[in-house]
Motif scaffolding. Sequence first.
Motif, PDB file in Angstrom:
ATOM      1  N   PHE A 145       5.823  10.074  -0.849  1.00 36.50           N
ATOM      2  CA  PHE A 145       5.020   8.897  -0.536  1.00 36.50           C
ATOM      3  C   PHE A 145       5.569   8.177   0.691  1.00 36.50           C
ATOM      4  CE2 PHE A 145       8.395   7.011  -3.096  1.00 36.50           C
ATOM      5  CZ  PHE A 145       8.635   5.802  -2.461  1.00 36.50           C
ATOM      6  N   PHE A 146       4.737   7.289   1.218  1.00 37.45           N
ATOM      7  CA  PHE A 146       5.120   6.378   2.302  1.00 37.45           C
ATOM      8  C   PHE A 146       4.591   5.007   1.941  1.00 37.45           C
ATOM      9  CE2 PHE A 146       3.834   3.827   5.909  1.00 37.45           C
ATOM     10  CZ  PHE A 146       4.991   3.777   6.656  1.00 37.45           C
ATOM     11  N   MET A 147       5.400   3.976   2.204  1.00 36.92           N
ATOM     12  CA  MET A 147       4.921   2.606   2.045  1.00 36.92           C
ATOM     13  C   MET A 147       5.643   1.719   3.047  1.00 36.92           C
ATOM     14  SD  MET A 147       6.587   1.217  -1.490  1.00 36.92           S
ATOM     15  CE  MET A 147       8.313   0.826  -1.638  1.00 36.92           C
ATOM     16  N   GLU A 148       4.933   0.720   3.509  1.00 42.71           N
ATOM     17  CA  GLU A 148       5.523  -0.281   4.384  1.00 42.71           C
ATOM     18  C   GLU A 148       6.072  -1.378   3.487  1.00 42.71           C
ATOM     19  OE1 GLU A 148       3.749  -1.786   8.395  1.00 42.71           O
ATOM     20  OE2 GLU A 148       2.965  -3.079   6.791  1.00 42.71           O
ATOM     21  N   ASN A 197       0.869  -1.178   0.000  1.00 46.65           N
ATOM     22  CA  ASN A 197       0.000   0.000   0.000  1.00 46.65           C
ATOM     23  C   ASN A 197       0.903   1.223   0.000  1.00 46.65           C
ATOM     24  OD1 ASN A 197      -2.393  -1.517   0.184  1.00 46.65           O
ATOM     25  ND2 ASN A 197      -2.124  -1.722   2.387  1.00 46.65           N
ATOM     26  N   VAL A 198       0.648   2.136  -0.919  1.00 49.08           N
ATOM     27  CA  VAL A 198       1.457   3.348  -1.046  1.00 49.08           C
ATOM     28  C   VAL A 198       0.561   4.543  -0.776  1.00 49.08           C
ATOM     29  CG1 VAL A 198       2.915   4.713  -2.581  1.00 49.08           C
ATOM     30  CG2 VAL A 198       2.927   2.215  -2.766  1.00 49.08           C
ATOM     31  N   PHE A 199       1.004   5.407   0.123  1.00 52.16           N
ATOM     32  CA  PHE A 199       0.263   6.613   0.478  1.00 52.16           C
ATOM     33  C   PHE A 199       1.084   7.808   0.034  1.00 52.16           C
ATOM     34  CE2 PHE A 199      -0.543   3.197   3.470  1.00 52.16           C
ATOM     35  CZ  PHE A 199      -1.928   3.089   3.390  1.00 52.16           C
ATOM     36  N   GLY A 200       0.553   8.554  -0.941  1.00 53.90           N
ATOM     37  CA  GLY A 200       1.318   9.660  -1.491  1.00 53.90           C
ATOM     38  C   GLY A 200       0.530  10.955  -1.541  1.00 53.90           C
TER      39      GLY A 200
END
Length: 180
Positions: free
Chosen positions: A25-28, A17-20
């Motif tokens: 962006f941030f991804m685990e 899951n990518v949050f941008g």
Amino acid sequence: MKVIDTRIPEVKIIEPNVFGDERGFFMETWNQKQFEELVTGKPTQFVQDNHSKSKKGTLRGLHYQTENTQGKLVRVVSGEVFDVAVDIRKGSSTFGQWVGEYLSADNRRQLWVPEGFAHGFYVTSDEAEFVYKCTDYYTPQAEHCIIWSDPDLRIKWPIIDRLLVSEKDSKGQKFEILMI
């Protein structure tokens, strides 16, 4: 995390899951619990992380170890590669079959290559940085290589304009040796 099946059931594509937003962006990239529940279905421990940088046209592999076999969770943090896993598990219904996937910094996909597979990749971008987690330690005396161009495997490498292969990899064995 989204897990996508490939033609070989044990090899999985993982899309984090990518949050941008306008900042980036941030991804685990790793979650032990989710990996074991969604990918392997069993306890999986990684003991070593590796990072390589390669120029366009570099082909690394197809590597495997006969002792301390390694599962690998691979991804690209810069550039793009065509990543290949070959089933070398004798008695497997998919023995000798391969899966190839494009992994890139843009698509952020990861590939799970379990124990019992030979692994390699070809760099399609100007350069690529490739990182991977391993389930066992590198054991040089147990490392082997299948020649990347083996006619029995018929891997459809996307060779663009040049090929850079190490001396060791250019001397890889034919796949038929594993069939004995």
